[in-house]
Design a protein around this motif. Structure first.
Motif, short mmCIF file in Angstrom:
data_model
loop_
_atom_site.label_atom_id
_atom_site.label_comp_id
_atom_site.label_asym_id
_atom_site.label_seq_id
_atom_site.Cartn_x
_atom_site.Cartn_y
_atom_site.Cartn_z
N THR A 193 0.85 -1.19 0.00
CA THR A 193 0.00 0.00 0.00
C THR A 193 0.89 1.24 0.00
O THR A 193 1.77 1.38 0.84
CB THR A 193 -0.91 0.02 1.25
OG1 THR A 193 -1.73 -1.15 1.25
CG2 THR A 193 -1.80 1.26 1.24
N THR A 220 -1.70 -1.11 -4.12
CA THR A 220 -2.81 -0.23 -3.78
C THR A 220 -2.26 1.17 -3.60
O THR A 220 -1.41 1.40 -2.75
CB THR A 220 -3.50 -0.69 -2.49
OG1 THR A 220 -4.06 -2.00 -2.70
CG2 THR A 220 -4.62 0.27 -2.11
N ILE A 233 -3.00 5.20 -2.85
CA ILE A 233 -3.97 6.10 -2.22
C ILE A 233 -3.44 7.52 -2.31
O ILE A 233 -2.51 7.90 -1.59
CB ILE A 233 -4.21 5.71 -0.74
CG1 ILE A 233 -4.50 4.20 -0.61
CG2 ILE A 233 -5.38 6.52 -0.16
CD1 ILE A 233 -4.63 3.72 0.81
N LEU A 286 -7.33 3.91 -4.91
CA LEU A 286 -8.48 4.19 -4.05
C LEU A 286 -8.85 5.66 -4.10
O LEU A 286 -8.12 6.48 -4.67
CB LEU A 286 -8.17 3.76 -2.62
CG LEU A 286 -7.77 2.30 -2.39
CD1 LEU A 286 -7.72 2.00 -0.90
CD2 LEU A 286 -8.71 1.33 -3.10
N GLU A 287 -9.98 5.99 -3.49
CA GLU A 287 -10.45 7.38 -3.47
C GLU A 287 -9.43 8.28 -2.78
O GLU A 287 -8.95 7.98 -1.69
CB GLU A 287 -11.79 7.46 -2.73
CG GLU A 287 -12.35 8.86 -2.63
CD GLU A 287 -13.68 8.89 -1.89
OE1 GLU A 287 -14.38 7.86 -1.88
OE2 GLU A 287 -14.01 9.95 -1.32
N TRP A 308 -12.01 10.32 5.91
CA TRP A 308 -11.55 9.72 4.65
C TRP A 308 -11.01 8.31 4.86
O TRP A 308 -11.40 7.37 4.14
CB TRP A 308 -10.48 10.63 4.05
CG TRP A 308 -9.70 10.09 2.92
CD1 TRP A 308 -10.18 9.59 1.72
CD2 TRP A 308 -8.26 9.98 2.83
NE1 TRP A 308 -9.13 9.21 0.91
CE2 TRP A 308 -7.95 9.45 1.56
CE3 TRP A 308 -7.23 10.34 3.69
CZ2 TRP A 308 -6.64 9.23 1.15
CZ3 TRP A 308 -5.92 10.13 3.29
CH2 TRP A 308 -5.64 9.58 2.03
N LEU A 309 -10.15 8.15 5.85
CA LEU A 309 -9.56 6.83 6.10
C LEU A 309 -10.62 5.83 6.57
O LEU A 309 -10.54 4.63 6.23
CB LEU A 309 -8.44 6.95 7.14
CG LEU A 309 -7.19 7.72 6.70
CD1 LEU A 309 -6.23 7.89 7.87
CD2 LEU A 309 -6.49 7.02 5.52
N LYS A 348 -13.71 5.85 5.63
CA LYS A 348 -14.46 5.52 4.42
C LYS A 348 -13.72 4.46 3.60
O LYS A 348 -14.34 3.59 2.97
CB LYS A 348 -14.69 6.77 3.58
CG LYS A 348 -15.61 6.57 2.39
CD LYS A 348 -15.88 7.88 1.68
CE LYS A 348 -16.84 7.68 0.52
NZ LYS A 348 -17.11 8.98 -0.19
N LEU A 349 -12.40 4.51 3.63
CA LEU A 349 -11.59 3.53 2.91
C LEU A 349 -11.43 2.22 3.68
O LEU A 349 -10.88 1.26 3.16
CB LEU A 349 -10.19 4.12 2.64
CG LEU A 349 -10.11 5.33 1.71
CD1 LEU A 349 -8.67 5.77 1.55
CD2 LEU A 349 -10.73 5.03 0.36
N LEU A 351 -9.68 1.92 6.51
CA LEU A 351 -8.34 1.83 7.07
C LEU A 351 -8.28 2.26 8.54
O LEU A 351 -7.22 2.18 9.16
CB LEU A 351 -7.38 2.71 6.26
CG LEU A 351 -7.22 2.30 4.79
CD1 LEU A 351 -6.28 3.24 4.07
CD2 LEU A 351 -6.73 0.86 4.68
#
Length: 202
Positions: free
Chosen positions: A104, A133, A135, A162-163, A195-196, A198-199, A201
């Motif tokens: 990542t 991945t 980000i 990812l977003e 944000w994290l 939503k992902l 994480l």
């Protein structure tokens, strides 16, 4: 007595095995799986990078050119304009030898000329991001991400992107440099949390 010792040995063996498995799957610096690469001129992107590291762990790396950009704002604007027009990719001082060990990778940069900065283009062109991945995160002077996230997708066609996250930072043209500090930093920290989460994480 022997039976009791055997039970205790079995208990500690299982416990250590479970803890080891958790460490391998976590986004922590010790796992060696997460990298946060950022480019920052006025330090706003650096602040966001550090917020991300504090929340999910990982290795933090500041991207540097072999030959730094000029300090004068207009001179750097003119130089970046030329580099974008010519498709020039500036040589980098920063080298990451074990990039393949990271699954990542957070990629952070400011918006320059409504694009991704040339040094970040260099980094993504020089390194194989296939099957990783990615980000993205961004800071800008109020004009948004421009073409930058689209350029990221073009440069990393074989990555799972990812977003991304974008937030307003400083406004160097008007002499506003580090803007993400104090109460503003706390606000941005909350936005990064959202944000994290939503992902998945956090």
């Amino acid at each position: 007595m022997i039976k009791t010792l055997l039970i205790l040995m079995l208990f500690f063996t299982c416990s250590n095995s479970e803890n080891s498995g958790h460490a391998e799957n976590s986004l922590s610096p010790s796992s060696g799986e997460t990298l946060i690469v950022y480019l920052s001129r006025t330090q706003n992107t650096k602040v966001v990078a550090e917020l991300i590291q504090n929340k999910v762990g990982g290795e933090l790396v500041a991207l540097e050119k072999e030959n730094p950009y000029p300090e004068d704002y207009q001179k750097i604007v003119d130089q970046v304009d030329r580099e974008n027009e010519e498709g020039y990719l500036p040589p980098l001082k920063t080298k990451i030898e074990d990039l393949e060990s990271y699954d990542t990778i957070f990629i952070g940069f400011p918006t320059w000329d409504m694009q991704m900065p040339p040094p970040m283009k260099s980094f993504l062109t020089e390194n194989d991001m296939s099957e990783k991945t990615i980000i993205p995160f961004n800071t800008n002077a109020g004009f948004g991400i421009g073409q930058s996230f689209e350029q990221l997708r073009e440069l990393c066609p074989e990555s799972d992107i990812l977003e991304g996250f974008s937030v307003e930072g400083g406004y160097e043209k008007s002499g506003v440099f580090l803007a993400i500090e104090g109460e503003r930093k706390e606000e941005v920290s909350d936005q990064v949390d959202t944000w994290l989460q939503k992902l998945g994480l956090l």
